[in-house]
Design a protein around this motif. Structure first.
Motif, PDB file in Angstrom:
ATOM      1  N   TYR A 116      -6.641 -13.849 -11.908  1.00 19.94           N
ATOM      2  CA  TYR A 116      -5.483 -13.491 -12.721  1.00 19.94           C
ATOM      3  C   TYR A 116      -5.875 -12.910 -14.069  1.00 19.94           C
ATOM      4  N   VAL A 117      -7.046 -13.290 -14.598  1.00 21.74           N
ATOM      5  CA  VAL A 117      -7.475 -12.761 -15.893  1.00 21.74           C
ATOM      6  C   VAL A 117      -7.773 -11.266 -15.792  1.00 21.74           C
ATOM      7  N   LYS A 118      -8.524 -10.898 -14.791  1.00 19.64           N
ATOM      8  CA  LYS A 118      -8.855  -9.486 -14.607  1.00 19.64           C
ATOM      9  C   LYS A 118      -7.611  -8.673 -14.277  1.00 19.64           C
ATOM     10  N   HIS A 119      -6.736  -9.235 -13.471  1.00 13.67           N
ATOM     11  CA  HIS A 119      -5.512  -8.526 -13.111  1.00 13.67           C
ATOM     12  C   HIS A 119      -4.614  -8.339 -14.332  1.00 13.67           C
ATOM     13  N   ALA A 120      -4.498  -9.376 -15.156  1.00 14.20           N
ATOM     14  CA  ALA A 120      -3.690  -9.262 -16.369  1.00 14.20           C
ATOM     15  C   ALA A 120      -4.299  -8.257 -17.335  1.00 14.20           C
ATOM     16  N   LEU A 121      -5.632  -8.213 -17.411  1.00 10.96           N
ATOM     17  CA  LEU A 121      -6.300  -7.252 -18.281  1.00 10.96           C
ATOM     18  C   LEU A 121      -5.981  -5.818 -17.856  1.00 10.96           C
ATOM     19  N   THR A 122      -5.944  -5.581 -16.556  1.00 14.07           N
ATOM     20  CA  THR A 122      -5.607  -4.250 -16.053  1.00 14.07           C
ATOM     21  C   THR A 122      -4.206  -3.832 -16.484  1.00 14.07           C
ATOM     22  N   LEU A 123      -3.237  -4.728 -16.304  1.00 14.87           N
ATOM     23  CA  LEU A 123      -1.866  -4.404 -16.698  1.00 14.87           C
ATOM     24  C   LEU A 123      -1.717  -4.333 -18.218  1.00 14.87           C
ATOM     25  N   PHE A 124      -2.508  -5.117 -18.933  1.00 14.23           N
ATOM     26  CA  PHE A 124      -2.462  -5.092 -20.397  1.00 14.23           C
ATOM     27  C   PHE A 124      -2.884  -3.730 -20.938  1.00 14.23           C
ATOM     28  N   THR A 125      -3.949  -3.166 -20.390  1.00 14.04           N
ATOM     29  CA  THR A 125      -4.391  -1.844 -20.844  1.00 14.04           C
ATOM     30  C   THR A 125      -3.341  -0.771 -20.544  1.00 14.04           C
ATOM     31  N   ASP A 126      -2.663  -0.900 -19.398  1.00 11.17           N
ATOM     32  CA  ASP A 126      -1.585   0.049 -19.090  1.00 11.17           C
ATOM     33  C   ASP A 126      -0.449  -0.086 -20.096  1.00 11.17           C
ATOM     34  N   VAL A 183       2.478   1.360 -11.461  1.00  8.66           N
ATOM     35  CA  VAL A 183       2.815   1.210 -10.042  1.00  8.66           C
ATOM     36  C   VAL A 183       1.552   1.019  -9.213  1.00  8.66           C
ATOM     37  N   PHE A 184       0.576   1.879  -9.444  1.00  9.77           N
ATOM     38  CA  PHE A 184      -0.661   1.827  -8.660  1.00  9.77           C
ATOM     39  C   PHE A 184      -1.407   0.517  -8.873  1.00  9.77           C
ATOM     40  N   ASP A 185      -1.607   0.124 -10.134  1.00  5.17           N
ATOM     41  CA  ASP A 185      -2.365  -1.094 -10.418  1.00  5.17           C
ATOM     42  C   ASP A 185      -1.652  -2.337  -9.906  1.00  5.17           C
ATOM     43  N   THR A 186      -0.319  -2.351  -9.973  1.00  6.18           N
ATOM     44  CA  THR A 186       0.416  -3.501  -9.456  1.00  6.18           C
ATOM     45  C   THR A 186       0.201  -3.657  -7.959  1.00  6.18           C
ATOM     46  N   GLN A 187       0.237  -2.558  -7.236  1.00  6.06           N
ATOM     47  CA  GLN A 187       0.015  -2.652  -5.795  1.00  6.06           C
ATOM     48  C   GLN A 187      -1.441  -2.979  -5.459  1.00  6.06           C
ATOM     49  N   VAL A 188      -2.366  -2.509  -6.268  1.00 10.12           N
ATOM     50  CA  VAL A 188      -3.767  -2.881  -6.065  1.00 10.12           C
ATOM     51  C   VAL A 188      -3.952  -4.379  -6.277  1.00 10.12           C
ATOM     52  N   ILE A 189      -3.316  -4.919  -7.317  1.00  9.40           N
ATOM     53  CA  ILE A 189      -3.395  -6.356  -7.582  1.00  9.40           C
ATOM     54  C   ILE A 189      -2.813  -7.149  -6.420  1.00  9.40           C
ATOM     55  N   ILE A 190      -1.678  -6.696  -5.895  1.00 14.71           N
ATOM     56  CA  ILE A 190      -1.057  -7.375  -4.758  1.00 14.71           C
ATOM     57  C   ILE A 190      -1.983  -7.355  -3.548  1.00 14.71           C
ATOM     58  N   GLU A 191      -2.585  -6.215  -3.298  1.00 13.19           N
ATOM     59  CA  GLU A 191      -3.472  -6.097  -2.151  1.00 13.19           C
ATOM     60  C   GLU A 191      -4.710  -6.974  -2.319  1.00 13.19           C
ATOM     61  N   LYS A 192      -5.268  -7.005  -3.533  1.00 10.64           N
ATOM     62  CA  LYS A 192      -6.428  -7.874  -3.780  1.00 10.64           C
ATOM     63  C   LYS A 192      -6.051  -9.336  -3.585  1.00 10.64           C
ATOM     64  N   ALA A 193      -4.849  -9.715  -4.038  1.00  4.89           N
ATOM     65  CA  ALA A 193      -4.408 -11.097  -3.879  1.00  4.89           C
ATOM     66  C   ALA A 193      -4.249 -11.449  -2.413  1.00  4.89           C
ATOM     67  N   ARG A 243       0.814  -1.226   0.000  1.00  4.43           N
ATOM     68  CA  ARG A 243       0.000   0.000   0.000  1.00  4.43           C
ATOM     69  C   ARG A 243       0.842   1.268   0.000  1.00  4.43           C
ATOM     70  N   GLU A 244       2.144   1.154  -0.217  1.00  3.52           N
ATOM     71  CA  GLU A 244       3.000   2.336  -0.156  1.00  3.52           C
ATOM     72  C   GLU A 244       2.661   3.338  -1.253  1.00  3.52           C
ATOM     73  N   PHE A 245       2.199   2.848  -2.410  1.00  2.32           N
ATOM     74  CA  PHE A 245       1.906   3.730  -3.532  1.00  2.32           C
ATOM     75  C   PHE A 245       0.422   3.826  -3.857  1.00  2.32           C
ATOM     76  N   LEU A 246      -0.433   3.319  -2.984  1.00  3.79           N
ATOM     77  CA  LEU A 246      -1.866   3.390  -3.265  1.00  3.79           C
ATOM     78  C   LEU A 246      -2.387   4.816  -3.236  1.00  3.79           C
ATOM     79  N   TYR A 247      -1.665   5.714  -2.563  1.00  2.00           N
ATOM     80  CA  TYR A 247      -2.091   7.107  -2.540  1.00  2.00           C
ATOM     81  C   TYR A 247      -2.049   7.732  -3.930  1.00  2.00           C
TER      82      TYR A 247
END
Length: 253
Positions: free
Chosen positions: A216-226, A199-209, A150-154
């Motif tokens: 993993y499909v939804k998480h990969a889709l998020t990073l794919f759009t980025d 950075v933000f989406d990666t930490q959100v994915i980690i927190e959700k996990a 959560r260091e970069f969730l802000y």
């Protein structure tokens, strides 16, 4: 809302105490992110799924170059695919994985015209741009993984604000017209915004996990759009720079 600020939202919700928890990611979450899997497409980790989506997008670009299929219809199909993935239950893994590959294929076809223009300009730009995008993605996503939880969730609030500014700028451009300065501002500001979203989406994915969401499909889709958003902007920037010498020679003649 009152429960949120009182720190008693729910067992799965946010609370003030949970926001202060900066524990490192657990081994289970690390396995969720790593490039390891036993069966395809079952138990597919996030980054391997992302790589598969990028390969599918590359196939979409190639199909456009061959058959000129990219355009408004493929973009609408891409949006429809994202919506269907969001509405499909998480347990239907194979179906959602196939939908992701189809959506990535349509996304690749949609950005195919940009690749076609750059190929006609200088084919080396595509390789350099994709390598640069991959390095940037790896660095920013890696920084989010090794950082505290959560260091970069802000960053979410700032990024959303800048994204809103970009949308309003594009809206104003459609009404009043767009000049070179406005286009460059949108281009470079958008690049910075989506680098921040990695950075933000990666930490959100980690927190959700950590909270049990291993979709993993939804998480990969998020990073794919980025990734695609950054790649498009880098290619436009590099393509514009490469076009300057030819334009200068044309002006001299």
């Amino acid at each position: 809302m009152e429960a949120f600020f009182s720190g008693q939202y729910s067992a799965r919700g946010w609370s003030y105490e949970s926001l202060k928890n900066f524990r490192q990611i657990s081994p289970a979450v690390q396995n969720h992110l790593k490039l390891v899997c036993a069966f395809i497409p079952v138990d597919f980790p996030v980054y391997l799924t992302l790589c598969s989506a990028l390969v599918s997008a590359a196939a979409g670009v190639y199909l456009h170059i061959l058959f000129n299929v990219g355009g408004t219809l493929t973009m609408l199909g891409c949006f429809l695919g994202i919506s269907v993935i969001s509405m499909t239950p998480p347990y239907a893994e194979k179906k959602r994985f196939g939908l992701l590959m189809g959506t990535a294929l349509l996304q690749g076809a949609s950005i195919g015209p940009l690749f076609e223009v750059i190929l006609n300009l200088d084919s080396r730009i595509i390789l350099n741009g994709l390598v640069g995008t991959s390095l940037a993605f790896a660095c920013f996503s890696g920084a989010a993984i090794v950082a505290k939880r959560r260091e970069f969730l802000y960053l979410g609030g700032f990024l959303s604000a800048f994204l809103s500014v970009l949308l309003w700028m594009q809206f104003a451009s459609t009404i009043f017209g767009q000049n070179a300065t406005m286009f460059n501002v949108e281009l470079y500001l958008g690049l910075l915004v989506f680098l921040g979203y990695i950075v933000f989406d990666t930490q959100v994915i980690i927190e959700k996990a950590h909270r049990g969401d291993l979709d993993y499909v939804k998480h990969a889709l998020t990073l794919f759009t980025d990734f695609v958003a950054i790649a498009v902007r880098i290619l436009i920037i590099m393509g514009g720079v490469a076009a300057l010498p030819s334009l200068a020679r044309g002006g001299e003649s």
